[in-house]
Write a protein that holds these residues in place. Sequence first.
Motif, mmCIF file in Angstrom:
data_model
loop_
_atom_site.group_PDB
_atom_site.id
_atom_site.type_symbol
_atom_site.label_atom_id
_atom_site.label_comp_id
_atom_site.label_asym_id
_atom_site.label_seq_id
_atom_site.Cartn_x
_atom_site.Cartn_y
_atom_site.Cartn_z
ATOM 1 N N THR A 1 0.691 -1.327 0.180
ATOM 2 C CA THR A 1 -0.146 0.262 0.228
ATOM 3 C C THR A 1 1.169 1.642 0.203
ATOM 4 O O THR A 1 1.930 1.433 0.689
ATOM 5 C CB THR A 1 -1.075 -0.258 1.556
ATOM 6 N N TYR A 2 0.164 1.951 -0.934
ATOM 7 C CA TYR A 2 2.008 3.325 -0.825
ATOM 8 C C TYR A 2 1.162 4.020 0.267
ATOM 9 O O TYR A 2 0.066 4.451 0.455
ATOM 10 C CB TYR A 2 1.625 4.082 -2.275
ATOM 11 N N HIS A 3 2.237 4.318 0.754
ATOM 12 C CA HIS A 3 1.986 5.743 1.788
ATOM 13 C C HIS A 3 3.037 7.055 1.278
ATOM 14 O O HIS A 3 4.318 7.333 0.998
ATOM 15 C CB HIS A 3 3.194 4.825 3.055
ATOM 16 N N PRO A 4 2.412 8.096 0.659
ATOM 17 C CA PRO A 4 2.724 9.121 0.389
ATOM 18 C C PRO A 4 3.174 10.301 1.387
ATOM 19 O O PRO A 4 3.003 9.614 2.894
ATOM 20 C CB PRO A 4 1.614 9.845 -0.400
ATOM 21 N N ASP A 5 3.941 10.714 1.201
ATOM 22 C CA ASP A 5 5.359 11.570 2.334
ATOM 23 C C ASP A 5 4.228 12.761 2.230
ATOM 24 O O ASP A 5 3.589 13.006 1.689
ATOM 25 C CB ASP A 5 6.183 11.892 1.634
ATOM 26 N N PRO A 6 4.689 13.555 3.940
ATOM 27 C CA PRO A 6 3.774 14.516 4.051
ATOM 28 C C PRO A 6 4.338 15.596 3.438
ATOM 29 O O PRO A 6 5.557 15.697 2.281
ATOM 30 C CB PRO A 6 5.081 14.812 5.492
ATOM 31 N N VAL A 7 3.346 16.907 2.906
ATOM 32 C CA VAL A 7 3.840 17.607 1.717
ATOM 33 C C VAL A 7 5.071 18.911 2.167
ATOM 34 O O VAL A 7 4.936 18.832 3.324
ATOM 35 C CB VAL A 7 2.526 18.159 1.683
ATOM 36 N N PRO A 8 5.855 18.455 0.958
ATOM 37 C CA PRO A 8 7.158 18.776 1.718
ATOM 38 C C PRO A 8 6.613 20.749 2.134
ATOM 39 O O PRO A 8 6.537 21.528 1.255
ATOM 40 C CB PRO A 8 8.552 19.124 0.610
ATOM 41 N N THR A 9 7.431 21.481 3.105
ATOM 42 C CA THR A 9 6.933 23.507 3.259
ATOM 43 C C THR A 9 8.668 24.208 2.752
ATOM 44 O O THR A 9 8.091 24.977 2.395
ATOM 45 C CB THR A 9 6.217 23.486 4.604
ATOM 46 N N GLN A 10 9.711 22.931 2.733
ATOM 47 C CA GLN A 10 10.706 24.115 2.944
ATOM 48 C C GLN A 10 11.340 24.581 1.683
ATOM 49 O O GLN A 10 11.908 25.141 1.305
ATOM 50 C CB GLN A 10 12.185 23.154 3.633
ATOM 51 N N TYR A 11 10.447 23.242 0.507
ATOM 52 C CA TYR A 11 10.868 23.973 -0.938
ATOM 53 C C TYR A 11 9.904 24.921 -2.142
ATOM 54 O O TYR A 11 10.095 25.008 -2.996
ATOM 55 C CB TYR A 11 11.289 23.042 -1.512
ATOM 56 N N GLY A 12 9.196 25.960 -0.924
ATOM 57 C CA GLY A 12 8.284 26.474 -2.465
ATOM 58 C C GLY A 12 7.290 25.422 -2.187
ATOM 59 O O GLY A 12 6.465 24.432 -1.903
ATOM 60 N N PRO A 13 6.437 26.562 -3.564
ATOM 61 C CA PRO A 13 5.285 25.249 -4.065
ATOM 62 C C PRO A 13 4.916 24.601 -4.902
ATOM 63 O O PRO A 13 6.410 24.030 -4.751
ATOM 64 C CB PRO A 13 4.907 26.812 -5.293
ATOM 65 N N THR B 1 3.036 21.046 -6.469
ATOM 66 C CA THR B 1 2.121 20.511 -7.255
ATOM 67 C C THR B 1 1.683 19.128 -7.300
ATOM 68 O O THR B 1 3.017 17.974 -6.992
ATOM 69 C CB THR B 1 2.050 21.297 -9.110
ATOM 70 N N LYS B 2 1.007 18.909 -7.494
ATOM 71 C CA LYS B 2 0.714 17.080 -7.128
ATOM 72 C C LYS B 2 0.954 16.526 -8.414
ATOM 73 O O LYS B 2 1.222 16.688 -9.562
ATOM 74 C CB LYS B 2 -0.927 16.980 -7.491
ATOM 75 N N MET B 3 2.187 15.753 -8.319
ATOM 76 C CA MET B 3 2.926 14.745 -9.241
ATOM 77 C C MET B 3 3.037 13.517 -8.998
ATOM 78 O O MET B 3 2.516 12.513 -7.749
ATOM 79 C CB MET B 3 4.370 15.426 -9.500
ATOM 80 N N ALA C 1 2.228 5.997 -7.147
ATOM 81 C CA ALA C 1 2.642 6.554 -6.472
ATOM 82 C C ALA C 1 2.427 8.790 -6.716
ATOM 83 O O ALA C 1 3.112 9.009 -7.727
ATOM 84 C CB ALA C 1 4.340 7.054 -5.920
ATOM 85 N N VAL C 2 1.149 8.963 -5.548
ATOM 86 C CA VAL C 2 1.429 10.557 -6.071
ATOM 87 C C VAL C 2 1.778 11.076 -4.653
ATOM 88 O O VAL C 2 1.370 10.870 -3.933
ATOM 89 C CB VAL C 2 -0.481 10.719 -6.410
ATOM 90 N N GLU C 3 2.661 12.596 -4.610
ATOM 91 C CA GLU C 3 2.919 13.391 -3.761
ATOM 92 C C GLU C 3 2.751 15.127 -4.296
ATOM 93 O O GLU C 3 2.686 15.111 -5.267
ATOM 94 C CB GLU C 3 3.880 12.926 -3.081
ATOM 95 N N GLN C 4 2.655 15.638 -3.792
ATOM 96 C CA GLN C 4 2.456 16.872 -3.912
ATOM 97 C C GLN C 4 4.182 16.705 -3.396
ATOM 98 O O GLN C 4 5.477 16.930 -2.627
ATOM 99 C CB GLN C 4 1.952 17.971 -2.520
ATOM 100 N N VAL C 5 4.322 17.656 -5.435
ATOM 101 C CA VAL C 5 6.213 17.208 -5.313
ATOM 102 C C VAL C 5 6.367 19.211 -5.264
ATOM 103 O O VAL C 5 5.721 19.636 -6.821
ATOM 104 C CB VAL C 5 6.942 16.599 -6.493
ATOM 105 N N PRO C 6 7.787 19.631 -4.717
ATOM 106 C CA PRO C 6 8.042 20.823 -5.306
ATOM 107 C C PRO C 6 8.160 21.259 -6.672
ATOM 108 O O PRO C 6 8.443 20.775 -7.423
ATOM 109 C CB PRO C 6 9.098 21.426 -4.481
ATOM 110 N N VAL C 7 7.767 22.338 -7.034
ATOM 111 C CA VAL C 7 7.936 22.613 -8.758
ATOM 112 C C VAL C 7 8.927 22.950 -9.165
ATOM 113 O O VAL C 7 10.309 22.876 -9.615
ATOM 114 C CB VAL C 7 7.091 23.934 -8.656
ATOM 115 N N GLU C 8 10.089 23.665 -8.139
ATOM 116 C CA GLU C 8 11.623 24.677 -8.070
ATOM 117 C C GLU C 8 12.013 23.223 -8.334
ATOM 118 O O GLU C 8 12.207 21.915 -7.416
ATOM 119 C CB GLU C 8 11.328 25.883 -6.897
ATOM 120 N N SER C 9 13.745 23.205 -8.450
ATOM 121 C CA SER C 9 15.001 22.532 -7.643
ATOM 122 C C SER C 9 15.269 22.829 -6.574
ATOM 123 O O SER C 9 14.876 23.755 -5.782
ATOM 124 C CB SER C 9 16.273 22.859 -9.003
#
Lengths: 384, 452
Positions: free
Chosen positions: A47-59, A61-63, A239-247
Amino acid sequence: MMAAAARFLIRGANPKLSISGGGTLLKLSPSCSSRTKTQRRHAAHFTYHPDPVPTQYGPTTKMNLFQSVTSALDNTLASDPTAVIFGEDVAFGGVFRCTVGLRDKYGKDRVFNTPLCEQGIVGFGIGVAVAGATAIAEIQFADYIYPAFDQIVNEAAKYRYRSGNLFDCGNLTIRAPWGCVGHGSLYHSQSPEAFFAHCPGIKVVIPRGPVQAKGLLLSCIADQNPCIFFEPKILYRAAVEQVPVESYTIPLSQAEVLQEGSDITMVAWGTQIHVMREVANMAQEKLGVSCEVIDLQTILPWDVETICKSVVKTGRLLISHEAPITGGFAAEISSTVQEECFLNLEAPISRVCGYDTPFPHIFEPFYIPDKWKCFEAIKKMINY
Amino acid sequence: MQNMLTIISNALCRITGRHAGAQTVSELLIDLSEYVNITSPTAPVMVTTERQPPEPPPVSARAPEAQLVSAQTDAVARPGARVVVSRSYADFTPAMTFDIKKCDVHRLEEGPPLKAELTREQGLQYYRTMQTIRRMELKADQLYKQKIIRGFCHLYDGQEACAMGIEAAINPTDHLITAYRAHGYTYTRGVAVKEILAELTGRKGGVAKGKGGSMHMYAPHFYGGNGIVGAQVPLGAGIALACQYQGNNQLCVTLYGDGAANQGQLFESFNMAALWKLPCIFICENNKYGMGTSVERAAASTDYYKRGDYIPGLRVDGMDILCVREATKFAADHCRSGKGPIVMELQTYRYHGHSMSDPGVSYRTREEIQEVRSKSDPISLLKERMLSNNMASVEELKEIDVAIRKEVEEATQYATSDPEPPLDDLCNHIFANSPPLEVRGTNPWVKLKSTS
C-alpha cells in the motif's frame, strides 16, 4: 525495448491508481476482488504511503513518480545549458513517460534517441561527461543494464582513480526503471543494485516516491561522481505526492528515519519501504511491537551511522529487498551491523529477500518478500 | 458445441471462481472438454499432450538449383514433369514457376534465382502455416486484452512469410535461434498452437512449462526465445561452431531485428563467424521500426545486408514467401559449401505495435499499415498466386481457414483451462543438480528444493 509494454501494464493493470492513489490498491487484493480469473497476478503487494507535503522547498504540485522525474530533468535542462538527455525512445517521452515534452521544450539536440545499444549509451555518456557536459543517460530497464556493465564498472567507476584525479565522469547520471512491476517476468523485474554496490567509484541511489525521487535525482545530477539512479517502476503511476516545482536536493548517502520505534529496526529502499511501513503498523497493532522504519535511499556509499545508531537503540534489525538473498545488499548491511553492534543485538539480524531463483514469471507473488513474510520475521525475532 | 463449451466454462468460472480454487475450476474444465471430446463427433483430438507439429517442411520436395532454373516453362504443359500431383484434385495446376523479386547482393557474384517453383502441396502447406500463425497471434492479442495473458508479449503477424520461408528452406535438423518475437518460429519449429498459447497464459502445458512466457519458447533445434536485444546473436555463432566442429553439415540460422542490428555483440559475432568460416546465416528481420524508432533514425546505414562488411549479404523481400525460401536456400548452400557465414536482410513489416503496450500508430501512420496490409500482405500474396493460377480453390482455402480457426479456439480452451505449474516449480531448474539443492528463501526458515 521489448518492453515498451510496461507503460501499458502499469496503466492497464491498476487503472484506478493514478486517479485515487494508494487507497485503491488494497481493494485489488485477492480477498475482495471480484475478478473471475484463476490467476490474480497483478494485485499490488503493498500500500503506497505518500510522504507529507514538503514545505521547505516552495510551492508544490501534485505529481506521480514519473512526473517528478520529468520535473527534475526539466529543472536541470533549464538551469544547466550543458545538460543532455539520451536513451532508447526518450525523445518521444520514453516508455515510462519520464521525458515527456522535454524534446519539444529544449530541442532535439538536447533530448535525443539512441539506437538499441546499452554499452554504447553508457560509454557515450562517459565521453560526454568527461568532456565537461552533464550527461543523463536512460537505460530502458535496469534489466538491460548488463551489456553496459563493463562500461560502468571498468570505465565510469575507475576514471577518476586511474587518472590520478585528472579526469572524471562525475557529470554522468544513469537512470533506469527498476524492481518488480507485477508481471514483468525474468527481464523486466530485476533489482541489480547489489552488483553495482561492489564497485567503488559510483553511487547507487533508489527513491521511495516522487518527492524523494526529484530531490535525489537532482543530487545525483549535481554530484561529482557517476551515479546510477534506479526508479521503482511499479511506483511510476501508483505513487502520487505533492512535489515542489522548483529545484531542490536531498543529500546522498543519508538514510532517512521514516518512523521512530524502540523494538526493531527495519531497513529497506524503493518499493519495499511501503511494505515495511505496512508491516510496522501490523506489528504495532497485532504484537505491540514498536518498529523503526529506515529508508536507506543511497545504496553506495551507504549510511552506516544512521542504521547502527538505530540498532543500538532497538537491538534488532530486519532488512528486506526484492533481489535474491544471497549476495544481496542486505548481506553487507547485516555484516557491518553485527561488527558494529554485536553486543547490542537481541536477536540474529534477519533478512527477508527474494528467493535465489531467477525472477519468476507467474510465481512473482510467491517470490516477493511481502508483508506477511516480513511480519513472520518480526515475530521470530521478538520471540528469539 | 465447442462454442457452447466455452460459454459454459466461462460461466462456471464466473460462478465458482470466487469460492473454488483455481485447481477445481481447471479440473472442471478439463473434465468438461473430455466429455465433449467423447460425445461430440466434431470434437478434435486436442487433449493429448504430445507435440503436434505442423506438417513437416517440404524438404524432400525441394528441387535442386539447376532444376529450378530450368523449370521455366509452364509445368502444366509438361505433364509428368512433377511427381507432386494430388490425385483427387487433378484439375488443379500441380506446380507453377513464379518470377520473384531480385535480391540485392553484397560481395556476391550471383544472387538467388529469379524464379521459384511452387507446388500445389507446398502452397497449401505454406498457406496453412502462415494462416495458423496469423490466427494464433490475433488470438494472443485478444487474450492479452482480456488480461488472460500478462506481461510482455510481442506479436508476429505481418512477418509470417519469414518464419515459413526459412523453415521451408532448411532441414529440420538445422538450428535456429531468434529474439523475443518468437511465436511464429516456435510454431514452424514444430510446437503445437496449444502449447504456445498455454505458455503465454503461464500454464503447466506450455512449451516451457509455463515458466518462460511470451519471449521464452524452445523446441528441439530451436534455441528460443531470448529477451535481451541482440544477445542471441553470439549464441547463434556458437551453435554454428558446434555444427562445424561436429562436421554434421548442419547450420544455424541466427535471427535478429533491425533494432538489434545496432548492438555491439553482433559485430563481435560477425568477426568470429567470418574468421572461422562458421556455417551461420545471420538474418536481420527488418520490420522498419526498432521499438518506436524507424530504421532511418536509428541506423547510420539501413543496408542491413551490407553491415557484415566482409561477410556476403542478400537483401530479400520478406513479404514473399518464395523469395525468402529461395534466398534462404541460396544462403544455406553457401554455408554448407564451406564458404562461411552470410548475412540476409528480410524486408518485412509488423502489423502490431512493438509490444502490447505500443498501439503502433504513434510513430507511423495508419495509412502506412493499411497500405502494407492491402498491397503486400504475405498471406494474401500467396493466396492470390494460388487462386489466380488455379492451384487451389476459394472453397478449399476457406475450409483450411475454418479448420485453423477451430484449432486455435481449442488451443485457447486448453491454454485457459490447463492448471498453472505447481509452486515447487518456482525453485526447480536453477542448476543441474542431483540430489536436490536447497534454495535459500526469503527468510531463513523457509527451505525449498530445486531439482532439474
